[in-house]
Design a protein around this motif. Sequence first.
Motif, PDB file in Angstrom:
ATOM      1  N   UNK A   8       8.959  -1.436  -5.415  1.00 54.27           N
ATOM      2  CA  UNK A   8      10.344  -0.951  -5.468  1.00 54.27           C
ATOM      3  C   UNK A   8      10.554   0.150  -6.496  1.00 54.27           C
ATOM      4  N   UNK A   9       9.850   0.070  -7.617  1.00 53.85           N
ATOM      5  CA  UNK A   9      10.069   1.026  -8.691  1.00 53.85           C
ATOM      6  C   UNK A   9       9.112   2.199  -8.691  1.00 53.85           C
ATOM      7  N   UNK A  10       8.334   2.361  -7.629  1.00 53.37           N
ATOM      8  CA  UNK A  10       7.314   3.408  -7.598  1.00 53.37           C
ATOM      9  C   UNK A  10       7.519   4.368  -6.426  1.00 53.37           C
ATOM     10  N   UNK A  11       7.158   5.612  -6.663  1.00 52.02           N
ATOM     11  CA  UNK A  11       7.120   6.604  -5.586  1.00 52.02           C
ATOM     12  C   UNK A  11       5.738   6.547  -4.925  1.00 52.02           C
ATOM     13  N   UNK A  12       5.374   5.355  -4.479  1.00 47.91           N
ATOM     14  CA  UNK A  12       4.095   5.162  -3.814  1.00 47.91           C
ATOM     15  C   UNK A  12       2.937   5.011  -4.785  1.00 47.91           C
ATOM     16  N   UNK A  13       1.729   4.974  -4.208  1.00 46.57           N
ATOM     17  CA  UNK A  13       0.518   4.841  -5.006  1.00 46.57           C
ATOM     18  C   UNK A  13       0.152   6.150  -5.697  1.00 46.57           C
ATOM     19  N   UNK A  14       0.105   7.245  -4.943  1.00 47.09           N
ATOM     20  CA  UNK A  14      -0.550   8.474  -5.384  1.00 47.09           C
ATOM     21  C   UNK A  14       0.177   9.165  -6.532  1.00 47.09           C
ATOM     22  N   UNK A  17       3.405  14.557 -10.166  1.00 51.41           N
ATOM     23  CA  UNK A  17       3.986  15.062 -11.407  1.00 51.41           C
ATOM     24  C   UNK A  17       5.470  14.720 -11.487  1.00 51.41           C
ATOM     25  N   UNK A  18       5.860  14.135 -12.594  1.00 52.92           N
ATOM     26  CA  UNK A  18       7.264  13.851 -12.840  1.00 52.92           C
ATOM     27  C   UNK A  18       7.803  12.621 -12.152  1.00 52.92           C
ATOM     28  N   UNK A  19       6.969  11.912 -11.407  1.00 54.92           N
ATOM     29  CA  UNK A  19       7.413  10.715 -10.688  1.00 54.92           C
ATOM     30  C   UNK A  19       6.584   9.506 -11.111  1.00 54.92           C
ATOM     31  N   UNK A  20       7.203   8.349 -11.102  1.00 57.75           N
ATOM     32  CA  UNK A  20       6.511   7.108 -11.464  1.00 57.75           C
ATOM     33  C   UNK A  20       5.735   6.581 -10.258  1.00 57.75           C
ATOM     34  N   UNK A  21       4.424   6.464 -10.395  1.00 59.12           N
ATOM     35  CA  UNK A  21       3.571   5.967  -9.319  1.00 59.12           C
ATOM     36  C   UNK A  21       2.622   4.905  -9.857  1.00 59.12           C
ATOM     37  N   UNK A  47      -0.425   3.301  -0.581  1.00 57.72           N
ATOM     38  CA  UNK A  47       0.859   2.795  -0.115  1.00 57.72           C
ATOM     39  C   UNK A  47       1.976   3.801  -0.363  1.00 57.72           C
ATOM     40  N   UNK A  48       2.957   3.803   0.557  1.00 57.39           N
ATOM     41  CA  UNK A  48       4.093   4.718   0.464  1.00 57.39           C
ATOM     42  C   UNK A  48       5.114   4.223  -0.550  1.00 57.39           C
ATOM     43  N   UNK A  49       6.092   5.062  -0.814  1.00 55.84           N
ATOM     44  CA  UNK A  49       7.202   4.706  -1.699  1.00 55.84           C
ATOM     45  C   UNK A  49       7.861   3.410  -1.244  1.00 55.84           C
ATOM     46  N   UNK A  50       7.970   2.436  -2.164  1.00 50.32           N
ATOM     47  CA  UNK A  50       8.652   1.182  -1.863  1.00 50.32           C
ATOM     48  C   UNK A  50       7.800   0.098  -1.229  1.00 50.32           C
ATOM     49  N   UNK A 230      10.735   0.494   3.924  1.00 49.96           N
ATOM     50  CA  UNK A 230       9.449   0.223   3.274  1.00 49.96           C
ATOM     51  C   UNK A 230       9.381  -1.153   2.632  1.00 49.96           C
ATOM     52  N   UNK A 231      10.509  -1.683   2.163  1.00 49.73           N
ATOM     53  CA  UNK A 231      10.444  -2.872   1.303  1.00 49.73           C
ATOM     54  C   UNK A 231       9.977  -4.130   2.021  1.00 49.73           C
ATOM     55  N   UNK A 232       9.979  -4.137   3.363  1.00 50.66           N
ATOM     56  CA  UNK A 232       9.486  -5.312   4.092  1.00 50.66           C
ATOM     57  C   UNK A 232       7.982  -5.352   4.242  1.00 50.66           C
ATOM     58  N   UNK A 233       7.294  -4.305   3.770  1.00 44.04           N
ATOM     59  CA  UNK A 233       5.857  -4.141   4.013  1.00 44.04           C
ATOM     60  C   UNK A 233       5.040  -4.436   2.757  1.00 44.04           C
ATOM     61  N   UNK A 234       3.954  -5.200   2.935  1.00 42.02           N
ATOM     62  CA  UNK A 234       3.061  -5.556   1.824  1.00 42.02           C
ATOM     63  C   UNK A 234       1.608  -5.419   2.256  1.00 42.02           C
ATOM     64  N   UNK A 235       0.805  -4.729   1.440  1.00 39.32           N
ATOM     65  CA  UNK A 235      -0.639  -4.698   1.642  1.00 39.32           C
ATOM     66  C   UNK A 235      -1.205  -6.022   1.140  1.00 39.32           C
ATOM     67  N   UNK A 236      -1.747  -6.817   2.061  1.00 41.73           N
ATOM     68  CA  UNK A 236      -2.147  -8.181   1.727  1.00 41.73           C
ATOM     69  C   UNK A 236      -3.632  -8.329   1.390  1.00 41.73           C
ATOM     70  N   UNK A 237      -4.483  -7.543   2.049  1.00 40.13           N
ATOM     71  CA  UNK A 237      -5.916  -7.819   1.917  1.00 40.13           C
ATOM     72  C   UNK A 237      -6.720  -6.615   2.403  1.00 40.13           C
TER      73      UNK A 237
END
Length: 263
Positions: A8-14, A17-21, A47-50, A230-237
């Motif tokens: 929720x608090x990240x602009x994705x994995x990658x 500059x200037x964004x929390x990832x 993973x994408x944002x959220x 995005x918030x309903x999605x989780x990388x599980x394994x």
Amino acid sequence: MDLAYDGAGFHGWARQDGLRTVQGELEAALATVLRVPSLSVTCAGRTDTGVHARGQVAHVDVEAAEPDRLRRQLDGLLPDDISVRRVAMAADGFDARFSALWRRYAYRIADHPETVDPLTRGHVLAWRRPLDLGLIEQAATLLLGRHDFAAFCKRREGATTIRTLLSLTWEREPGGLLVGSVVADAFCHHMVRSLVGCLVAVGEGRRPPEWAGEVLAGQTRDPSVTVVPAHGLTLEEVGYPPDDELAGQALAARRVRTLEDEA
């Protein structure tokens, strides 16, 4: 490293500059602990944002480190929405991204009033209309296998949209929550959320099950397919081969996929 995080608090994995990832936070903590100016972390699935993760896998090349101590040190530096669950020395040939055989994501939907829980709203999508599990399952079978998933992906310059969808199953948990489990060799941008959006339209009865196959066959981004939140999605394994096959898998995965490849 085995990782979990609340997206929720990240602009994705990658790193951006200037964004929390996630990558940015992890690399900063590692650089502090290892006392190096910079380093680069590779993950299994960007993973994408959220989007959340329980089973993210990442690797980093370092001169030397004691795994248990490193995990404890990272745990003390990282924010509460990232957890490093395990750190280990990687086997020869291991690459978190290219050695992976498959990734499994889960999408969670509360589609009845009694399943909508404010305490889980951060990782479960509240859908105000009931969904027919039988119709969703019929449509899901039409999407399995190796295909060009361009209809379900946001195109990126120079990237292929050919993927092998190994499994796409749905079930109702005992409490009534609808959970989709999606397994593929890899995923392109927005693919899982677009697949779920297509199946939700079928589950509502707005589209017939065969529509999913028609969208797939179109091989071009279909604006009638909703990209669910995005918030309903989780990388599980993430799944990997035995240690003696890691390097070979990494080499094979670097080849551009074609429809003629073996599934």
